[in-house]
Structure formats: structure tokens, C-alpha cells
Design a protein around this motif. Structure first.
Motif, mmCIF file in Angstrom:
data_model
loop_
_atom_site.group_PDB
_atom_site.id
_atom_site.type_symbol
_atom_site.label_atom_id
_atom_site.label_comp_id
_atom_site.label_asym_id
_atom_site.label_seq_id
_atom_site.Cartn_x
_atom_site.Cartn_y
_atom_site.Cartn_z
ATOM 1 N N LEU A 8 -2.098 -2.233 3.751
ATOM 2 C CA LEU A 8 -1.276 -3.400 4.046
ATOM 3 C C LEU A 8 -0.041 -3.453 3.154
ATOM 4 O O LEU A 8 -0.104 -3.138 1.968
ATOM 5 C CB LEU A 8 -2.079 -4.676 3.835
ATOM 6 C CG LEU A 8 -3.218 -4.936 4.799
ATOM 7 C CD1 LEU A 8 -4.039 -6.136 4.327
ATOM 8 C CD2 LEU A 8 -2.688 -5.174 6.194
ATOM 9 N N LYS A 9 1.054 -3.895 3.725
ATOM 10 C CA LYS A 9 2.276 -4.151 2.979
ATOM 11 C C LYS A 9 2.288 -5.625 2.583
ATOM 12 O O LYS A 9 1.646 -6.461 3.222
ATOM 13 C CB LYS A 9 3.497 -3.831 3.848
ATOM 14 C CG LYS A 9 3.625 -2.363 4.180
ATOM 15 C CD LYS A 9 4.698 -2.041 5.208
ATOM 16 C CE LYS A 9 5.901 -2.916 5.182
ATOM 17 N NZ LYS A 9 6.947 -2.541 6.143
ATOM 18 N N ILE A 10 3.023 -5.934 1.550
ATOM 19 C CA ILE A 10 3.124 -7.313 1.100
ATOM 20 C C ILE A 10 3.631 -8.205 2.228
ATOM 21 O O ILE A 10 3.098 -9.295 2.453
ATOM 22 C CB ILE A 10 4.023 -7.420 -0.147
ATOM 23 C CG1 ILE A 10 3.352 -6.696 -1.319
ATOM 24 C CG2 ILE A 10 4.308 -8.873 -0.506
ATOM 25 C CD1 ILE A 10 4.255 -6.484 -2.506
ATOM 26 N N SER A 11 4.622 -7.747 2.963
ATOM 27 C CA SER A 11 5.165 -8.555 4.060
ATOM 28 C C SER A 11 4.095 -8.843 5.108
ATOM 29 O O SER A 11 4.032 -9.947 5.659
ATOM 30 C CB SER A 11 6.363 -7.856 4.708
ATOM 31 O OG SER A 11 6.000 -6.577 5.186
ATOM 32 N N GLU A 12 3.234 -7.884 5.379
ATOM 33 C CA GLU A 12 2.145 -8.095 6.339
ATOM 34 C C GLU A 12 1.128 -9.095 5.804
ATOM 35 O O GLU A 12 0.642 -9.960 6.545
ATOM 36 C CB GLU A 12 1.459 -6.760 6.652
ATOM 37 C CG GLU A 12 2.360 -5.794 7.377
ATOM 38 C CD GLU A 12 1.842 -4.360 7.394
ATOM 39 O OE1 GLU A 12 2.348 -3.596 8.217
ATOM 40 O OE2 GLU A 12 0.955 -4.017 6.587
ATOM 41 N N GLU A 96 11.781 -10.164 -2.461
ATOM 42 C CA GLU A 96 11.994 -10.777 -3.774
ATOM 43 C C GLU A 96 10.860 -10.410 -4.725
ATOM 44 O O GLU A 96 11.095 -10.011 -5.870
ATOM 45 C CB GLU A 96 12.087 -12.295 -3.642
ATOM 46 C CG GLU A 96 12.300 -13.009 -4.954
ATOM 47 C CD GLU A 96 12.334 -14.521 -4.832
ATOM 48 O OE1 GLU A 96 12.729 -15.177 -5.817
ATOM 49 O OE2 GLU A 96 11.955 -15.070 -3.769
ATOM 50 N N PHE A 97 9.634 -10.546 -4.258
ATOM 51 C CA PHE A 97 8.486 -10.206 -5.099
ATOM 52 C C PHE A 97 8.525 -8.742 -5.511
ATOM 53 O O PHE A 97 8.338 -8.413 -6.686
ATOM 54 C CB PHE A 97 7.167 -10.519 -4.376
ATOM 55 C CG PHE A 97 5.969 -10.139 -5.189
ATOM 56 C CD1 PHE A 97 5.542 -10.947 -6.224
ATOM 57 C CD2 PHE A 97 5.291 -8.953 -4.940
ATOM 58 C CE1 PHE A 97 4.445 -10.591 -7.004
ATOM 59 C CE2 PHE A 97 4.204 -8.592 -5.710
ATOM 60 C CZ PHE A 97 3.774 -9.411 -6.745
ATOM 61 N N SER A 98 8.778 -7.853 -4.561
ATOM 62 C CA SER A 98 8.799 -6.410 -4.846
ATOM 63 C C SER A 98 9.873 -6.069 -5.867
ATOM 64 O O SER A 98 9.634 -5.285 -6.795
ATOM 65 C CB SER A 98 9.022 -5.618 -3.563
ATOM 66 O OG SER A 98 7.943 -5.788 -2.679
ATOM 67 N N LEU A 102 8.903 -4.622 -9.536
ATOM 68 C CA LEU A 102 9.362 -3.293 -9.972
ATOM 69 C C LEU A 102 10.216 -3.381 -11.230
ATOM 70 O O LEU A 102 10.129 -2.502 -12.101
ATOM 71 C CB LEU A 102 10.113 -2.587 -8.844
ATOM 72 C CG LEU A 102 9.226 -2.164 -7.677
ATOM 73 C CD1 LEU A 102 10.082 -1.685 -6.501
ATOM 74 C CD2 LEU A 102 8.232 -1.089 -8.099
ATOM 75 N N GLU A 103 11.036 -4.428 -11.357
ATOM 76 C CA GLU A 103 11.804 -4.620 -12.593
ATOM 77 C C GLU A 103 10.864 -4.787 -13.781
ATOM 78 O O GLU A 103 11.084 -4.207 -14.851
ATOM 79 C CB GLU A 103 12.713 -5.844 -12.471
ATOM 80 C CG GLU A 103 13.905 -5.626 -11.560
ATOM 81 C CD GLU A 103 14.686 -6.906 -11.293
ATOM 82 O OE1 GLU A 103 14.333 -7.988 -11.847
ATOM 83 O OE2 GLU A 103 15.657 -6.828 -10.509
ATOM 84 N N LYS A 104 9.820 -5.570 -13.598
ATOM 85 C CA LYS A 104 8.839 -5.776 -14.680
ATOM 86 C C LYS A 104 8.098 -4.485 -14.996
ATOM 87 O O LYS A 104 7.839 -4.165 -16.159
ATOM 88 C CB LYS A 104 7.853 -6.888 -14.280
ATOM 89 C CG LYS A 104 6.793 -7.174 -15.314
ATOM 90 C CD LYS A 104 7.378 -7.747 -16.590
ATOM 91 C CE LYS A 104 6.270 -8.134 -17.547
ATOM 92 N NZ LYS A 104 6.747 -8.897 -18.678
ATOM 93 N N PHE A 105 7.768 -3.719 -13.956
ATOM 94 C CA PHE A 105 7.113 -2.433 -14.164
ATOM 95 C C PHE A 105 7.986 -1.524 -15.027
ATOM 96 O O PHE A 105 7.496 -0.911 -15.985
ATOM 97 C CB PHE A 105 6.813 -1.761 -12.812
ATOM 98 C CG PHE A 105 6.387 -0.338 -12.951
ATOM 99 C CD1 PHE A 105 5.097 -0.015 -13.344
ATOM 100 C CD2 PHE A 105 7.283 0.696 -12.710
ATOM 101 C CE1 PHE A 105 4.707 1.309 -13.487
ATOM 102 C CE2 PHE A 105 6.905 2.017 -12.855
ATOM 103 C CZ PHE A 105 5.613 2.328 -13.241
ATOM 104 N N MET A 106 9.259 -1.450 -14.708
ATOM 105 C CA MET A 106 10.161 -0.583 -15.482
ATOM 106 C C MET A 106 10.268 -1.070 -16.926
ATOM 107 O O MET A 106 10.283 -0.256 -17.861
ATOM 108 C CB MET A 106 11.541 -0.518 -14.822
ATOM 109 C CG MET A 106 11.526 0.170 -13.464
ATOM 110 S SD MET A 106 10.754 1.819 -13.477
ATOM 111 C CE MET A 106 11.907 2.715 -14.503
#
Length: 121
Positions: A8-12, A96-98, A102-106
Motif C-alpha cells: 500500500l502507498k500512503i495515498s491509498e 506533504e507527509f512523504s 524524507l527530510e527527517k530521515f536525511m
């Protein structure tokens, strides 16, 4: 709607959350920000149920007993369902969430956790 039911994708997931809410919208709380804190509490309750399985059955049972594993994964799914309800109530899109995730992951990839926690006062 779902492009791959096994991934599943977040959008789904956001869409599924909203569809479930639409089905029950006459009895469930509105999809508005002021109700999100209640769903955070529900999510925490589901995390507790996940922890209870670990405590009562142990890691080996989760890894080796299909019934225990499916129950554990189901509880984790409940956590994510409430998480999606929270995102929907704050109108947070998958994009927005993604982006922020990803910014936080980096940022975390560049962190020195050992020194950061060693220097806490």
C-alpha cells in the motif's frame, strides 16, 4: 483505488481511511482537526495491544507462530489505521507527509546519536 494490495502507498491508505469514515460518518466523529487527539489516544491503545502480544507471546512466537504473527500484524495495522485517521483530520496529504518524512530521515542519517545522547545533561 489500490494499485498493489500487497504494498500500500500512503495515498491509498489515506483514501481507505476516508472511505471507512464515509461509511460510518453518521456515527463517527467528524473528519476535523479538533477530533485528532482522540485518534492519537486510540492509536496509543493499539500500540499497547501490540506490546501486550510481545509481552504475552514473546518474539519467537511472533516470528514462528502464524496465528500469533497475524494477530500482531493486525494490531500494527490498527495503529496505522488510526495514524491515517489523524493525517486525514489534519488534512495532511501523502505528498506533504512523504516530503517531511524524507527530510527527517536525511537529518537522522547525518546525526551522531552516540555523542548526542552522551552529552545530555
Amino acid at each position: 483505488m489500490i494499485t498493489n494490495e500487497n504494498d500500500l502507498k500512503i495515498s491509498e491508505m489515506l483514501n481507505l481511511s476516508y472511505k471507512l469514515w464515509e461509511k460510518h460518518s453518521n456515527t463517527w466523529s467528524p473528519m476535523e482537526p479538533e477530533y485528532a487527539k482522540t485518534f492519537i489516544l486510540y492509536m496509543i491503545e493499539e500500540i499497547g495491544e501490540s506490546i501486550a502480544i510481545i509481552k504475552k507471546k514473546g518474539e519467537a512466537e511472533i516470528m514462528n507462530n502464524i496465528e500469533v504473527r497475524e494477530h500482531f500484524v493486525e494490531e500494527l495495522g490498527d495503529v496505522l489505521m488510526y495514524f491515517m485517521d489523524i493525517l486525514n483530520r489534519f488534512n495532511i496529504s501523502s505528498e506533504e507527509f512523504s516530503r517531511i518524512y524524507l527530510e527527517k530521515f536525511m537529518k537522522n542519517m547525518d546525526r551522531d546519536y552516540e555523542n548526542q545522547y552522551k552529552n545530555l545533561k
